[in-house]
Design a protein around this motif. Structure first.
Motif, PDB file in Angstrom:
ATOM      1  N   UNK A   1       3.402  18.156 -13.562  1.00  0.00           N
ATOM      2  CA  UNK A   1       4.266  17.138 -12.948  1.00  0.00           C
ATOM      3  C   UNK A   1       3.502  16.338 -11.902  1.00  0.00           C
ATOM      4  N   UNK A   2       2.609  16.978 -11.161  1.00  0.00           N
ATOM      5  CA  UNK A   2       1.819  16.269 -10.160  1.00  0.00           C
ATOM      6  C   UNK A   2       0.919  15.220 -10.813  1.00  0.00           C
ATOM      7  N   UNK A   3       0.281  15.585 -11.916  1.00  0.00           N
ATOM      8  CA  UNK A   3      -0.570  14.622 -12.630  1.00  0.00           C
ATOM      9  C   UNK A   3       0.267  13.466 -13.175  1.00  0.00           C
TER      10      UNK A   3
ATOM     11  N   UNK B   1       0.814  -1.209   0.000  1.00  0.00           N
ATOM     12  CA  UNK B   1       0.000   0.000   0.000  1.00  0.00           C
ATOM     13  C   UNK B   1       0.853   1.266   0.000  1.00  0.00           C
ATOM     14  N   UNK B   2       0.638   2.147  -0.985  1.00  0.00           N
ATOM     15  CA  UNK B   2       1.353   3.427  -0.975  1.00  0.00           C
ATOM     16  C   UNK B   2       0.711   4.364   0.054  1.00  0.00           C
ATOM     17  N   UNK B   3       1.525   5.128   0.770  1.00  0.00           N
ATOM     18  CA  UNK B   3       1.020   6.038   1.792  1.00  0.00           C
ATOM     19  C   UNK B   3       1.181   7.501   1.421  1.00  0.00           C
ATOM     20  N   UNK B   4       2.269   7.829   0.712  1.00  0.00           N
ATOM     21  CA  UNK B   4       2.485   9.222   0.341  1.00  0.00           C
ATOM     22  C   UNK B   4       3.345   9.306  -0.909  1.00  0.00           C
ATOM     23  N   UNK B   5       3.231  10.457  -1.574  1.00  0.00           N
ATOM     24  CA  UNK B   5       4.013  10.756  -2.763  1.00  0.00           C
ATOM     25  C   UNK B   5       4.783  12.038  -2.497  1.00  0.00           C
ATOM     26  N   UNK B   6       5.999  12.106  -2.983  1.00  0.00           N
ATOM     27  CA  UNK B   6       6.817  13.313  -2.872  1.00  0.00           C
ATOM     28  C   UNK B   6       7.266  13.679  -4.274  1.00  0.00           C
ATOM     29  N   UNK B   7       7.150  14.947  -4.610  1.00  0.00           N
ATOM     30  CA  UNK B   7       7.549  15.452  -5.919  1.00  0.00           C
ATOM     31  C   UNK B   7       8.434  16.663  -5.699  1.00  0.00           C
ATOM     32  N   UNK B   8       9.565  16.709  -6.400  1.00  0.00           N
ATOM     33  CA  UNK B   8      10.426  17.884  -6.288  1.00  0.00           C
ATOM     34  C   UNK B   8      11.126  18.150  -7.613  1.00  0.00           C
TER      35      UNK B   8
ATOM     36  N   UNK C   1      -6.450   7.747  -4.798  1.00  0.00           N
ATOM     37  CA  UNK C   1      -7.014   9.055  -4.482  1.00  0.00           C
ATOM     38  C   UNK C   1      -6.008   9.732  -3.567  1.00  0.00           C
ATOM     39  N   UNK C   2      -5.646  10.964  -3.928  1.00  0.00           N
ATOM     40  CA  UNK C   2      -4.579  11.641  -3.196  1.00  0.00           C
ATOM     41  C   UNK C   2      -4.976  13.067  -2.848  1.00  0.00           C
TER      42      UNK C   2
ATOM     43  N   UNK D   1       4.256  17.384  -1.331  1.00  0.00           N
ATOM     44  CA  UNK D   1       3.917  16.064  -0.804  1.00  0.00           C
ATOM     45  C   UNK D   1       2.425  15.836  -0.971  1.00  0.00           C
ATOM     46  N   UNK D   2       2.107  14.583  -1.088  1.00  0.00           N
ATOM     47  CA  UNK D   2       0.723  14.191  -1.287  1.00  0.00           C
ATOM     48  C   UNK D   2       0.459  12.962  -0.434  1.00  0.00           C
ATOM     49  N   UNK D   3      -0.649  12.958   0.250  1.00  0.00           N
ATOM     50  CA  UNK D   3      -1.055  11.816   1.048  1.00  0.00           C
ATOM     51  C   UNK D   3      -2.004  10.960   0.229  1.00  0.00           C
TER      52      UNK D   3
END
Length: 98
Positions: free
Chosen positions: A56-58, A14-21, A73-74, A86-88
């Motif tokens: 980039x987020x999409x 299960x993914x919990x969070x996403x980080x984009x930079x 769903x984030x 960051x995205x939860x």
């Protein structure tokens, strides 16, 4: 003889969070997982470093869904530092049948 190895997307769980930079060379990401705890990280192919964050987020959400074989769903959080988001993961859809 058939392999008994499980595909990585079945192992990561299960993914919990996403980080984009954003870096000078392009967008990078990390996907954090539970069960077992782990992180998948890499460069995000596609959007150039000059692209808007929403593009980039999409692309990151699409990449995370491909990686996990689930619909996600984030919820994006306001950036706390420049070029860092960051995205939860609020809901991770069911795994496809084995």
């Amino acid at each position: 003889m058939a392999s008994k190895r499980r595909p990585c997307w079945r192992t990561l769980r299960t993914p919990t969070s996403l980080v984009l930079y954003r870096t000078p060379d392009g967008w990078r990401y990390a996907v954090h997982f539970t069960e077992p705890t782990g992180i998948a990280d890499s460069a995000l192919a596609g959007p150039p470093p000059s692209s808007e964050p929403d593009i980039a987020q999409a692309a990151l959400v699409q990449k995370a869904e491909e990686l996990t074989h689930r619909r996600l769903d984030v919820l994006w959080h306001a950036p706390d530092q420049p070029d860092w988001w960051t995205r939860t993961v609020t809901v991770a859809g069911p795994l496809p049948p084995a």
